[in-house]
Design a protein around this motif. Structure first.
Motif, short mmCIF file in Angstrom:
data_model
loop_
_atom_site.label_atom_id
_atom_site.label_comp_id
_atom_site.label_asym_id
_atom_site.label_seq_id
_atom_site.Cartn_x
_atom_site.Cartn_y
_atom_site.Cartn_z
N LEU A 48 0.86 -1.18 0.00
CA LEU A 48 0.00 0.00 0.00
C LEU A 48 0.89 1.23 0.00
CD1 LEU A 48 -2.75 1.47 0.33
CD2 LEU A 48 -2.45 1.23 2.80
N GLU A 49 0.68 2.11 -0.98
CA GLU A 49 1.41 3.37 -1.04
C GLU A 49 0.41 4.51 -0.92
OE1 GLU A 49 4.47 6.01 -3.81
OE2 GLU A 49 3.43 4.28 -4.69
N VAL A 50 0.74 5.48 -0.08
CA VAL A 50 -0.13 6.65 0.13
C VAL A 50 0.54 7.88 -0.48
CG1 VAL A 50 -1.16 8.19 1.84
CG2 VAL A 50 -1.20 5.71 2.20
N GLY A 51 -0.20 8.61 -1.27
CA GLY A 51 0.32 9.84 -1.86
C GLY A 51 1.45 9.62 -2.83
N ALA A 70 -2.09 2.10 -4.79
CA ALA A 70 -1.72 3.48 -4.45
C ALA A 70 -2.97 4.33 -4.26
CB ALA A 70 -0.84 4.07 -5.56
N ILE A 71 -3.01 5.08 -3.16
CA ILE A 71 -4.12 5.99 -2.89
C ILE A 71 -3.64 7.42 -3.15
CG2 ILE A 71 -5.76 6.84 -1.17
CD1 ILE A 71 -5.39 4.20 0.34
N GLU A 72 -4.29 8.09 -4.08
CA GLU A 72 -3.89 9.45 -4.45
C GLU A 72 -5.12 10.35 -4.52
OE1 GLU A 72 -2.28 12.55 -4.78
OE2 GLU A 72 -0.70 11.04 -5.11
N ARG A 93 -2.61 -0.77 -8.97
CA ARG A 93 -4.01 -0.37 -8.84
C ARG A 93 -4.01 1.01 -8.19
NH1 ARG A 93 -8.20 -3.17 -4.57
NH2 ARG A 93 -6.19 -3.46 -3.51
N VAL A 94 -4.67 1.97 -8.81
CA VAL A 94 -4.71 3.33 -8.29
C VAL A 94 -6.12 3.65 -7.81
CG1 VAL A 94 -4.35 5.78 -8.81
CG2 VAL A 94 -2.86 4.04 -9.85
N ILE A 95 -6.21 4.17 -6.59
CA ILE A 95 -7.50 4.54 -6.01
C ILE A 95 -7.47 6.04 -5.72
CG2 ILE A 95 -9.04 4.27 -4.02
CD1 ILE A 95 -8.01 1.39 -3.80
N GLU A 96 -8.39 6.76 -6.31
CA GLU A 96 -8.47 8.20 -6.05
C GLU A 96 -9.27 8.40 -4.76
OE1 GLU A 96 -9.89 12.44 -8.09
OE2 GLU A 96 -10.43 10.54 -9.04
N GLY A 97 -8.68 9.09 -3.79
CA GLY A 97 -9.38 9.33 -2.54
C GLY A 97 -8.45 9.80 -1.44
N ASP A 98 -9.04 10.00 -0.27
CA ASP A 98 -8.33 10.49 0.91
C ASP A 98 -7.92 9.29 1.76
OD1 ASP A 98 -7.49 11.60 3.29
OD2 ASP A 98 -9.19 12.97 3.49
N ALA A 99 -6.62 9.10 1.94
CA ALA A 99 -6.12 7.93 2.68
C ALA A 99 -6.59 7.92 4.13
CB ALA A 99 -4.60 7.90 2.63
N LEU A 100 -6.92 9.07 4.68
CA LEU A 100 -7.42 9.12 6.05
C LEU A 100 -8.81 8.48 6.16
CD1 LEU A 100 -6.30 12.69 7.16
CD2 LEU A 100 -5.52 10.53 8.16
N LYS A 101 -9.49 8.36 5.03
CA LYS A 101 -10.85 7.82 5.04
C LYS A 101 -10.93 6.42 4.41
CE LYS A 101 -12.79 12.49 4.67
NZ LYS A 101 -13.58 13.43 3.84
N LEU A 107 -8.78 -2.98 1.50
CA LEU A 107 -8.27 -3.03 0.13
C LEU A 107 -7.59 -4.34 -0.21
CD1 LEU A 107 -6.71 0.55 -0.10
CD2 LEU A 107 -8.98 -0.17 -0.83
N PHE A 108 -7.26 -5.12 0.83
CA PHE A 108 -6.50 -6.35 0.61
C PHE A 108 -7.15 -7.53 1.32
CE2 PHE A 108 -3.46 -2.83 0.51
CZ PHE A 108 -2.79 -3.06 -0.68
N ASP A 109 -7.14 -8.68 0.66
CA ASP A 109 -7.57 -9.93 1.30
C ASP A 109 -6.41 -10.60 2.02
OD1 ASP A 109 -10.17 -9.67 0.30
OD2 ASP A 109 -9.62 -10.64 -1.60
N GLN A 110 -5.19 -10.22 1.67
CA GLN A 110 -3.98 -10.82 2.21
C GLN A 110 -3.17 -9.76 2.97
OE1 GLN A 110 -3.38 -14.11 1.85
NE2 GLN A 110 -5.28 -14.33 0.68
#
Length: 271
Positions: A48-51, A70-72, A93-101, A107-110
């Motif tokens: 998991l990468e944030v920003g 990645a959450i951006e 996989r890129v997810i647009e959003g606020d990592a605090l929320k 996001l992961f099963d593992q």
């Protein structure tokens, strides 16, 4: 796969670091590869990468063989990350959003590792979020995070010094935390006013009979008035001052002199 230099990519997309989002970009590929190596072999591992911003560290993680989510929240960076996803099919996989929320566990099963050059304005809040809660061990296997050096030193601090406080107790009472690498301010674009450092945290055994929330309350009270003796700073926490003698803790001591084991023992007695 050969990719154009990050500086060229950023120029082509007209990107610049946003002060409001706490962004500082890293371009040095060698440095980024060293950061990606801190958590060990990432081949096939969930990360998991944030920003990620324009994807400097993301590139290094992908080169290391990681499966990156990645959450951006900066929509300007999404086209750059989309190009990166095309360059590493099935790895990003890129997810647009606020990592605090957004909870990493959702996001992961593992199990997953967290590796991030955290935006300065949300770094401590995210770190606290990942380390809080009663459930332990966590789903994440390690946290490898960039902080301002001052914050990093507070996370790994030992009792007795002015940098020892709530962050150190939170990071160390059921985890191991180490300063993995210092990063000079000149490595960033734009250069921040302060130096930075990577912290690496791995879960350890959680002491039995301790409420994580109670430990948070104890440290909130003790360090909320850190210049005062415990007999004063802990007054607002029912039973805390009365519990000190039985634990062989002198009420005239200050919070920064207590060991983590002593904080744990106090929280256990109040849980």
């Amino acid at each position: 796969m050969s990719l154009p230099p990050l500086r060229e990519v950023i120029a082509a997309h007209g990107l610049s670091a946003s002060k409001a989002l706490g962004q500082n970009f890293l371009f040095d590929e060698h440095l980024l590869d060293r950061i990606a190596a801190i958590p060990g072999d990432l081949t096939g591992r969930n990360v998991l990468e944030v920003g990620p911003g324009p994807g400097g560290l993301t590139r290094a993680l992908l080169r290391a063989g990681a499966q990156v989510t990645a959450i951006e929240r900066d929509a300007r960076c999404l086209p750059v990350l989309a190009d990166l996803s095309d360059a590493f099919p099935g790895q990003l996989r890129v997810i647009e959003g606020d990592a605090l929320k957004i909870r990493g566990d959702d996001l992961f099963d593992q199990p997953y590792a967290v590796v991030a050059n955290l935006p300065y304005n949300v770094g401590t809040a995210l770190f606290t979020q990942w380390l809080s809660g009663q459930a332990w061990p966590p789903r994440w296997t390690s946290l490898t995070l960039m902080f301002q050096q001052e914050v990093a030193q507070r996370i790994v601090a030992q009792p007795g010094g002015s940098t020892f406080g709530r962050l150190a107790v939170l990071a160390q009472w059921r985890s191991s935390a180490r300063l993995a690498m210092k990063v000079h301010r000149s490595a960033f674009t734009p250069p921040p006013k302060v130096m930075s450092a990577m912290v690496h945290v791995e879960p350890a055994t959680m002491p039995e009979g301790v409420s994580a929330r109670m430990l948070e309350r104890v440290t909130e009270a003790a360090f909320g008035q850190r210049r005062k003796m415990l007999r004063q700073s802990l007054k607002a926490l029912p039973g805390a001052v009365e519990a000190l003698p039985a634990l062989d803790i002198d009420p005239q001591r200050r919070a920064e002199t207590l060991s983590i084991d002593e904080f744990v023992a106090l929280a256990r007695s109040l849980s």
